[in-house]
Scaffold this motif. Sequence first.
Motif, PDB file in Angstrom:
ATOM      1  N   MET A 195       0.797  -1.125   0.006  1.00 25.55           N
ATOM      2  CA  MET A 195      -0.065   0.128   0.104  1.00 25.55           C
ATOM      3  C   MET A 195       0.813   1.289   0.115  1.00 25.55           C
ATOM      4  O   MET A 195       0.667   2.317  -0.506  1.00 25.55           O
ATOM      5  N   GLU A 196       2.004   1.292   0.927  1.00 30.69           N
ATOM      6  CA  GLU A 196       2.713   2.559   0.691  1.00 30.69           C
ATOM      7  C   GLU A 196       3.681   2.675  -0.401  1.00 30.69           C
ATOM      8  O   GLU A 196       3.653   3.770  -1.093  1.00 30.69           O
ATOM      9  N   GLU A 197       3.913   1.478  -1.264  1.00 31.39           N
ATOM     10  CA  GLU A 197       4.317   1.924  -2.330  1.00 31.39           C
ATOM     11  C   GLU A 197       3.294   2.446  -3.576  1.00 31.39           C
ATOM     12  O   GLU A 197       3.668   3.112  -4.361  1.00 31.39           O
ATOM     13  N   ARG A 198       2.094   1.955  -3.391  1.00 28.97           N
ATOM     14  CA  ARG A 198       1.318   2.444  -4.362  1.00 28.97           C
ATOM     15  C   ARG A 198       0.895   3.842  -3.824  1.00 28.97           C
ATOM     16  O   ARG A 198       0.673   4.727  -4.956  1.00 28.97           O
ATOM     17  N   ALA A 199       0.640   4.230  -2.811  1.00 27.30           N
ATOM     18  CA  ALA A 199       0.507   5.686  -2.389  1.00 27.30           C
ATOM     19  C   ALA A 199       1.848   6.393  -2.833  1.00 27.30           C
ATOM     20  O   ALA A 199       1.529   7.582  -3.314  1.00 27.30           O
ATOM     21  N   LEU A 200       3.151   5.984  -2.795  1.00 28.77           N
ATOM     22  CA  LEU A 200       4.174   6.659  -3.206  1.00 28.77           C
ATOM     23  C   LEU A 200       4.084   6.938  -4.871  1.00 28.77           C
ATOM     24  O   LEU A 200       4.286   8.038  -5.384  1.00 28.77           O
ATOM     25  N   ALA A 201       3.581   5.968  -5.596  1.00 24.83           N
ATOM     26  CA  ALA A 201       3.360   5.888  -6.942  1.00 24.83           C
ATOM     27  C   ALA A 201       2.207   6.910  -7.339  1.00 24.83           C
ATOM     28  O   ALA A 201       2.505   7.503  -8.385  1.00 24.83           O
ATOM     29  N   LEU A 202       1.283   7.146  -6.633  1.00 24.89           N
ATOM     30  CA  LEU A 202       0.112   8.113  -6.942  1.00 24.89           C
ATOM     31  C   LEU A 202       0.729   9.444  -6.453  1.00 24.89           C
ATOM     32  O   LEU A 202       0.123  10.568  -6.592  1.00 24.89           O
ATOM     33  N   GLY A 203       1.904   9.678  -5.824  1.00 21.05           N
ATOM     34  CA  GLY A 203       2.486  10.871  -5.500  1.00 21.05           C
ATOM     35  C   GLY A 203       1.975  11.318  -4.153  1.00 21.05           C
ATOM     36  O   GLY A 203       1.903  12.610  -3.860  1.00 21.05           O
ATOM     37  N   GLY A 204       1.201  10.464  -3.585  1.00 20.03           N
ATOM     38  CA  GLY A 204       0.682  10.903  -1.944  1.00 20.03           C
ATOM     39  C   GLY A 204       1.476  10.182  -1.103  1.00 20.03           C
ATOM     40  O   GLY A 204       2.586   9.914  -1.023  1.00 20.03           O
ATOM     41  N   HIS A 205       0.655  10.142   0.064  1.00 22.44           N
ATOM     42  CA  HIS A 205       1.556   9.322   1.301  1.00 22.44           C
ATOM     43  C   HIS A 205       0.239   8.781   2.173  1.00 22.44           C
ATOM     44  O   HIS A 205      -0.941   8.950   1.939  1.00 22.44           O
ATOM     45  N   LEU A 206       0.841   7.624   2.679  1.00 25.02           N
ATOM     46  CA  LEU A 206      -0.196   6.844   3.369  1.00 25.02           C
ATOM     47  C   LEU A 206       0.336   6.688   4.785  1.00 25.02           C
ATOM     48  O   LEU A 206       1.308   6.852   5.358  1.00 25.02           O
ATOM     49  N   ILE A 207      -1.034   6.928   5.709  1.00 25.89           N
ATOM     50  CA  ILE A 207      -0.753   7.042   7.249  1.00 25.89           C
ATOM     51  C   ILE A 207      -1.807   5.898   7.632  1.00 25.89           C
ATOM     52  O   ILE A 207      -2.717   5.674   7.360  1.00 25.89           O
ATOM     53  N   VAL A 208      -0.796   5.188   8.469  1.00 27.80           N
ATOM     54  CA  VAL A 208      -1.646   3.783   9.294  1.00 27.80           C
ATOM     55  C   VAL A 208      -1.526   4.232  10.784  1.00 27.80           C
ATOM     56  O   VAL A 208      -0.508   4.584  11.244  1.00 27.80           O
TER      57      VAL A 208
END
Length: 569
Positions: free
Chosen positions: A531-544
């Motif tokens: 999920m973090e890799e996909r968020a990075l690919a989208l130019g965003g960030h993931l908070i868990v």
Amino acid sequence: MRGFPSERSPVDAAAAVDAALVRGSNALIARRFPYFAAGWIATGIVLRAGLLARGELSPPLAAATILLQALVLGIAVFCCRAEVDSDRIPRIAFVACVVLVFLSAGFFSLLGGSVEGFTFAVLLISIGSAYACAWGWRPTLVLLAVSGVVVGTVAPMATSLQRFSDPILILLEGVMGAAISLVIAEASARSFASSFRLAHAQGEAARRLAAAYDAYRDLAENAPDFIFSHDLEGRITYVSEIFARSFGFTAADLIGRAGADLLPRDVMNPDAGPLRARLAGGESVPPQIYCVKAPGGDRRWLECATSAIRDGDGKVIGARGIARDVTARRAAEEALRHSLEELQRSEERLRRLARHQASIREDERKRLGFDLHDDVCQELVGIGILVEAARRRVAAEAPGMEAELERIGRYVGEVSEHLRQLARELRPMLLRDLGLEESLHSLAEGLTVAGTVVGARFTTAIPRLGEDTEIGVYRIAQEAMANAVRHARAREIRLTLGVQGRELTLEIADDGCGFALANRHGSEALGLVGMEERALALGGHLIVRSGPGEGTNVRLVCPVALRAPASAA
């Protein structure tokens, strides 16, 4: 180091001024009383010379009376000069004046003088002492009261000598003279007090100004920063020694020189002319960065903050400023800027790599989906047909085999259907056809099972987004909800999605068992990494956010771009 002048409370300041006023009054009496004594003796000498010329006074008596008065006044002057700071000075002067009144009374009694003459002498003593001593109306009133008693005593003696004038006239003269004495006494006292307070205030202001100037200069000369001032033409009027030494000069060498002479002709330096014009117009000027050359030829950077200097009328007459050497800070900022640029480049490379990996995974998913749907599932269908044909052929010859072959055909059909479902998940056709909102609705419904409720809420209308964005958001939601169902034993899972402007926010929250983020392992760790890799690919960030017994909250924030109409068609 000399400090700034301390401030006293208003009560203490007033008490100090009053005490200083008393000391000043005593000093005034000590300074003026000799002149009063000299004037009185001179007047007595002139008066006695006239009496001697008319034969009304013998030389021995004239000399005796003058010497006696001179002795009294001399003792008073000596005591006043000997005790300049003593509070007894006013009493000494007052007693001397009272003695003069008695001596004058004795002198006029011996000569058989007129009451008018004695009254005139008393008024001279009252007025002269009131002006010289400036002690106010109270001491003068007491002196006049004593003189009145003495006049009452002397008047009968003057009457016996047939030299008594009209008593009404004498009374009027005495009252007028007493009034004049009191007015002069109070006016002198108030004038002295006013002048003293004004002089004291001016002296205190001058002292404070000098102390403040010394403290300011001490601060300016010892401060690590560079302090300077200049006129409206840019000529230096003051510069601290540390500033001058940094350029290889003394402060005296720089006074009168143009400040622009210290700046190299560098395109990076702002033009000083417009800045001076703004200061002259009363405008505030933000801090400026100047590049200067040190005596060794090295470049240094100074941050200068300037403000206007105004005269008493509020007119701008110059400017003062403080400059700080920010060479090290600027070098650090440049290094930080380069580091940030390199970090941004690295982040962009990492984002491209993540996007490339996500694209590879999606292509692999699509390939696997196609292979499963078009190859494996079709082969399983063929196997099912063969099994069904075999079942029909053996139905008459081996009835026992018919049931086994029917069960085999049913299992083959279930496997085929499971593989078709897996192929649809690997290649979500619903996402391509209906968009993100309907796909997530369908995903939530498909994950809802007995004991677990999965709900999807959309805070805004979800437009058709770019294909990569829709796939990335869908996969993150799919992974987060699958983890909540498989590992968290959640009873409720809530999905929330919204698009505001150019920003998309996805949040998946559950009430499951949660986990310690530092201790994540196994499939949980792999799922979060994906999920973090996909968020990075989208130019965003993931908070868990999660914790044992606290549930889990996954939040994605990323920029979005709307899908072009041609792509949606």
